[in-house]
Every structure is written in structure tokens, then in C-alpha cells.
Motif scaffolding. Structure first.
Motif, PDB file in Angstrom:
ATOM      1  N   PRO A 150     -12.673  -6.305   1.477  1.00 56.78           N
ATOM      2  CA  PRO A 150     -12.189  -6.772   0.169  1.00 56.78           C
ATOM      3  C   PRO A 150     -13.254  -6.644  -0.911  1.00 56.78           C
ATOM      4  CG  PRO A 150     -12.840  -8.643   1.496  1.00 56.78           C
ATOM      5  CD  PRO A 150     -13.085  -7.423   2.336  1.00 56.78           C
ATOM      6  N   THR A 151     -12.801  -6.332  -2.115  1.00 54.09           N
ATOM      7  CA  THR A 151     -13.684  -6.398  -3.275  1.00 54.09           C
ATOM      8  C   THR A 151     -14.199  -7.838  -3.404  1.00 54.09           C
ATOM      9  OG1 THR A 151     -12.519  -4.628  -4.411  1.00 54.09           O
ATOM     10  CG2 THR A 151     -13.769  -6.152  -5.782  1.00 54.09           C
ATOM     11  N   SER A 152     -15.489  -7.972  -3.692  1.00 55.26           N
ATOM     12  CA  SER A 152     -16.142  -9.282  -3.709  1.00 55.26           C
ATOM     13  C   SER A 152     -15.374 -10.305  -4.547  1.00 55.26           C
ATOM     14  CB  SER A 152     -17.557  -9.118  -4.271  1.00 55.26           C
ATOM     15  OG  SER A 152     -18.216 -10.363  -4.319  1.00 55.26           O
ATOM     16  N   GLY A 153     -15.142 -11.466  -3.949  1.00 58.11           N
ATOM     17  CA  GLY A 153     -14.495 -12.553  -4.676  1.00 58.11           C
ATOM     18  C   GLY A 153     -12.994 -12.436  -4.779  1.00 58.11           C
ATOM     19  N   THR A 154     -12.412 -11.427  -4.128  1.00 60.85           N
ATOM     20  CA  THR A 154     -10.955 -11.249  -4.188  1.00 60.85           C
ATOM     21  C   THR A 154     -10.404 -11.020  -2.784  1.00 60.85           C
ATOM     22  OG1 THR A 154     -10.794  -8.827  -4.306  1.00 60.85           O
ATOM     23  CG2 THR A 154     -11.357  -9.984  -6.354  1.00 60.85           C
ATOM     24  N   TYR A 155      -9.094 -10.901  -2.712  1.00 57.83           N
ATOM     25  CA  TYR A 155      -8.427 -10.524  -1.460  1.00 57.83           C
ATOM     26  C   TYR A 155      -7.850  -9.117  -1.585  1.00 57.83           C
ATOM     27  CZ  TYR A 155      -9.117 -15.400  -0.573  1.00 57.83           C
ATOM     28  OH  TYR A 155      -9.697 -16.621  -0.396  1.00 57.83           O
ATOM     29  N   LYS A 156      -8.463  -8.332  -2.441  1.00 54.50           N
ATOM     30  CA  LYS A 156      -8.032  -6.970  -2.736  1.00 54.50           C
ATOM     31  C   LYS A 156      -8.695  -6.052  -1.718  1.00 54.50           C
ATOM     32  CE  LYS A 156      -8.338  -4.002  -6.801  1.00 54.50           C
ATOM     33  NZ  LYS A 156      -8.769  -3.987  -8.211  1.00 54.50           N
ATOM     34  N   TYR A 157      -8.010  -5.817  -0.589  1.00 54.78           N
ATOM     35  CA  TYR A 157      -8.589  -5.037   0.507  1.00 54.78           C
ATOM     36  C   TYR A 157      -8.517  -3.549   0.204  1.00 54.78           C
ATOM     37  CZ  TYR A 157      -9.341  -8.828   3.739  1.00 54.78           C
ATOM     38  OH  TYR A 157      -9.827  -9.942   4.346  1.00 54.78           O
ATOM     39  N   ILE A 158      -9.677  -2.902   0.277  1.00 54.68           N
ATOM     40  CA  ILE A 158      -9.783  -1.469   0.044  1.00 54.68           C
ATOM     41  C   ILE A 158     -10.039  -0.781   1.381  1.00 54.68           C
ATOM     42  CG2 ILE A 158     -11.022   0.345  -1.190  1.00 54.68           C
ATOM     43  CD1 ILE A 158      -9.392  -1.620  -2.956  1.00 54.68           C
ATOM     44  N   PHE A 159      -9.294   0.305   1.613  1.00 56.64           N
ATOM     45  CA  PHE A 159      -9.417   1.041   2.865  1.00 56.64           C
ATOM     46  C   PHE A 159     -10.317   2.255   2.704  1.00 56.64           C
ATOM     47  CE2 PHE A 159      -6.324  -0.420   6.099  1.00 56.64           C
ATOM     48  CZ  PHE A 159      -5.850  -1.517   5.416  1.00 56.64           C
ATOM     49  N   TYR A 199       0.847  -1.182   0.000  1.00 60.54           N
ATOM     50  CA  TYR A 199       0.000   0.000   0.000  1.00 60.54           C
ATOM     51  C   TYR A 199       0.887   1.237   0.000  1.00 60.54           C
ATOM     52  CZ  TYR A 199      -4.122  -2.769   1.328  1.00 60.54           C
ATOM     53  OH  TYR A 199      -5.160  -3.666   1.358  1.00 60.54           O
ATOM     54  N   ARG A 200       0.330   2.335  -0.459  1.00 62.22           N
ATOM     55  CA  ARG A 200       0.973   3.626  -0.279  1.00 62.22           C
ATOM     56  C   ARG A 200       0.017   4.559   0.464  1.00 62.22           C
ATOM     57  NH1 ARG A 200       2.148   7.075  -5.612  1.00 62.22           N
ATOM     58  NH2 ARG A 200       2.114   8.748  -4.062  1.00 62.22           N
ATOM     59  N   GLN A 201       0.608   5.429   1.284  1.00 62.81           N
ATOM     60  CA  GLN A 201      -0.192   6.387   2.036  1.00 62.81           C
ATOM     61  C   GLN A 201       0.404   7.766   1.840  1.00 62.81           C
ATOM     62  OE1 GLN A 201      -0.292   6.043   6.369  1.00 62.81           O
ATOM     63  NE2 GLN A 201      -2.388   6.804   6.389  1.00 62.81           N
ATOM     64  N   ASP A 202      -0.387   8.676   1.293  1.00 65.35           N
ATOM     65  CA  ASP A 202       0.031  10.044   1.089  1.00 65.35           C
ATOM     66  C   ASP A 202      -0.467  10.885   2.252  1.00 65.35           C
ATOM     67  OD1 ASP A 202      -0.693   9.221  -2.233  1.00 65.35           O
ATOM     68  OD2 ASP A 202       1.313   9.535  -1.417  1.00 65.35           O
ATOM     69  N   PRO A 203       0.173  12.027   2.522  1.00 68.19           N
ATOM     70  CA  PRO A 203      -0.145  12.827   3.711  1.00 68.19           C
ATOM     71  C   PRO A 203      -1.630  13.095   3.880  1.00 68.19           C
ATOM     72  CG  PRO A 203       1.794  13.710   2.623  1.00 68.19           C
ATOM     73  CD  PRO A 203       1.266  12.617   1.732  1.00 68.19           C
ATOM     74  N   GLY A 204      -2.152  12.765   5.063  1.00 72.31           N
ATOM     75  CA  GLY A 204      -3.546  13.035   5.384  1.00 72.31           C
ATOM     76  C   GLY A 204      -4.551  12.164   4.668  1.00 72.31           C
ATOM     77  N   MET A 205      -4.049  11.114   4.041  1.00 74.19           N
ATOM     78  CA  MET A 205      -4.957  10.275   3.256  1.00 74.19           C
ATOM     79  C   MET A 205      -4.934   8.838   3.762  1.00 74.19           C
ATOM     80  SD  MET A 205      -4.323  11.716  -0.573  1.00 74.19           S
ATOM     81  CE  MET A 205      -5.656  10.711  -1.233  1.00 74.19           C
ATOM     82  N   GLY A 206      -5.854   8.059   3.196  1.00 78.87           N
ATOM     83  CA  GLY A 206      -5.907   6.652   3.538  1.00 78.87           C
ATOM     84  C   GLY A 206      -4.880   5.844   2.771  1.00 78.87           C
ATOM     85  N   LEU A 207      -5.001   4.543   2.856  1.00 81.45           N
ATOM     86  CA  LEU A 207      -4.077   3.647   2.178  1.00 81.45           C
ATOM     87  C   LEU A 207      -4.667   3.211   0.842  1.00 81.45           C
ATOM     88  CD1 LEU A 207      -3.827   3.032   5.463  1.00 81.45           C
ATOM     89  CD2 LEU A 207      -2.129   1.434   4.598  1.00 81.45           C
ATOM     90  N   ARG A 208      -3.836   3.220  -0.169  1.00 76.89           N
ATOM     91  CA  ARG A 208      -4.259   2.760  -1.491  1.00 76.89           C
ATOM     92  C   ARG A 208      -3.425   1.550  -1.895  1.00 76.89           C
ATOM     93  NH1 ARG A 208      -3.992   7.816  -5.380  1.00 76.89           N
ATOM     94  NH2 ARG A 208      -2.121   8.253  -4.133  1.00 76.89           N
ATOM     95  N   LEU A 209      -4.106   0.537  -2.380  1.00 74.27           N
ATOM     96  CA  LEU A 209      -3.459  -0.729  -2.710  1.00 74.27           C
ATOM     97  C   LEU A 209      -2.735  -0.626  -4.039  1.00 74.27           C
ATOM     98  CD1 LEU A 209      -3.089  -3.736  -1.965  1.00 74.27           C
ATOM     99  CD2 LEU A 209      -5.215  -4.186  -3.209  1.00 74.27           C
ATOM    100  N   ILE A 210      -1.450  -0.976  -4.034  1.00 72.51           N
ATOM    101  CA  ILE A 210      -0.642  -0.905  -5.253  1.00 72.51           C
ATOM    102  C   ILE A 210      -0.704  -2.248  -5.992  1.00 72.51           C
ATOM    103  CG2 ILE A 210       1.636  -0.422  -6.207  1.00 72.51           C
ATOM    104  CD1 ILE A 210       2.279   1.063  -3.582  1.00 72.51           C
TER     105      ILE A 210
END
Lengths: 116, 109
Positions: free
Chosen positions: B90-99, A35-46
Motif C-alpha cells: 500500500p501507498t504509505s498512510g493509505t489502503y491503496k494497494y499497488i501491484f 482492479y483492472r488487468q489488461d493482457p500480460g499486465m499486472g493489476l491496476r487499481l481503479i
């Protein structure tokens, strides 16, 4: 038992340079994430991986590559660093195969990357 | 993919107060987790809670999967509770966790 370990912790890169972030876990987890986290933001999956030899794209994969040659390691590469990639990078892992343990996610301590 | 929204975005409490944080998700999920990020940036898993209610000390969480939301309760808050609270699914059917974008909590002494 170290959990999830990331190296390096801090790095400054010049635009156009390449580098690799290493994530290692000692919990025998199947799944690993960057994941990456930019200032003041949540985590985004790479990118993420559901097992040795597998990788898949997350929300923001462009500009990054990954490899999972060994179950315990997940590498994140930047081939040509850009200032927009300045961020804090977190590695995480989950799922030991035990239904009782569930899919609890454990994070590393983060790697601070600055691209100038 | 799944959308995860948290509210409120910011919360300031006096020490000893109680609070409720909410996490809404756009799709059915079989997994939901809550995390606390302390002021030093460390991310700690609080709950793995796909459904039902769990308690851990002063913290508890409830997920109502059929109505697509989860709540995190903090009772008798302490200054050490300060930080950012995230939920992830996670997005349905995956292990792709979204925050989600998080709730930033500050507890005043």
C-alpha cells in the motif's frame, strides 16, 4: 461462505453503452477494491473504499464511477464504455477488523468485459 | 505513490527445481502481500507478510521492510505452481494497494 462474488462474469458492450459491475462479499470486510488487468499486465487499481459510504480514487479512475451504499457491496459503473475499457475486472476485499487476521486481500473470480 | 518492482519478469523451471522471486518497493511499508494467479486467471493470496518470514508448505516468504524488499521462495516446484506471481504493497498512510508487474513462472514436467 461464498467469499467475493462478481456479476456478471462476461459482458460485451457497444461503445457508448453504460453498465454496472456488482461485487458482493460476505466476510464483513471493511475495505473493498476494483482492479483492472489488461493482457500480460499486472493489476491496476481503479477505485477503492475503506468503509460503507466512502470511496477513493486509485491509479486509473477516469471513465469509472463507484458506490458503496452497503458494506457488503461495491459497484463499479461505466457511464459511456470505450474500447480502451476492454479488460478483466477484479473485485477484492480485506480487513474484518481483526488484528489477528490482518489485512489479507481476497479476490473475486473476475469479470471479462469487451467493448466493441 | 509507491513503486513496486518484481524480478525476474519470466522464469522457466524444470519440475523439482527451486526458485526465488523478488519484490522491491520504493517506500517504507507496513504491509506486503504475495499472490498467485493460476492459468485460469484466479488470484489466490499466498502470504500476508509485512515483515519477517513465513512458510506454507513448499512456499515461504521473507520481507525485510528496512531494506524495502520481499522474497518468495518456491522449493521442489511442481507444474501446478505455474502462473503469475504478484506482490502488492500500500501507498504509505493509505489502503491503496499497488501491484507489481508480476513474475510469470512456467514449470515443465
Amino acid at each position: 461462505n461464498a467469499g467475493v462474488t462478481q456479476t456478471p462474469k462476461f459482458r460485451v458492450l457497444k461503445t457508448g453503452q453504460s453498465m454496472t459491475l456488482l461485487c458482493a462479499q460476505d466476510m464483513n470486510h471493511e475495505y473493498m477494491y476494483w482492479y483492472r488487468q489488461d493482457p500480460g499486465m499486472g493489476l491496476r487499481l481503479i477505485h477503492y473504499s475503506v468503509g460503507e459510504g466512502t470511496t477513493a480514487k486509485g491509479e486509473v479512475p477516469d471513465g469509472y464511477n463507484v458506490s458503496r451504499l452497503k458494506k457488503q457491496n461495491f459497484l463499479l459503473g461505466l457511464e459511456s464504455a470505450a474500447p480502451s475499457q476492454t479488460s478483466v475486472y477484479f473485485c477484492a476485499s480485506s480487513y474484518s477488523g481483526s488484528r489477528k487476521a490482518g489485512n489479507t486481500i481476497y479476490f473475486g473470480e473476475g469479470s471479462w468485459l469487451t467493448v466493441v | 505513490g509507491i513503486q513496486v518492482e518484481q524480478s525476474p519478469p519470466d522464469l522457466i523451471l524444470q519440475e523439482g527445481a527451486n526458485s526465488t522471486l523478488r519484490c522491491n518497493f520504493s517506500d517504507s511499508v507496513n504491509n506486503l502481500q504475495w499472490f498467485h494467479q493460476n492459468p485460469w486467471g484466479q488470484l489466490i493470496n499466498l502470504f500476508y507478510i509485512p515483515s519477517g518470514t513465513k512458510q506454507n508448505g513448499r512456499l515461504s516468504a521473507t520481507t525485510v521492510a528496512t531494506e524495502r524488499y520481499s522474497l518468495l521462495y518456491i522449493s521442489s516446484s511442481q507444474t501446478t505452481d505455474s502462473g503469475v506471481y504478484f506482490c502488492a504493497a500500500p501507498t504509505s498512510g493509505t489502503y491503496k494497494y499497488i501491484f507489481g508487474t508480476g513474475t510469470r513462472l512456467k514449470v515443465l514436467a
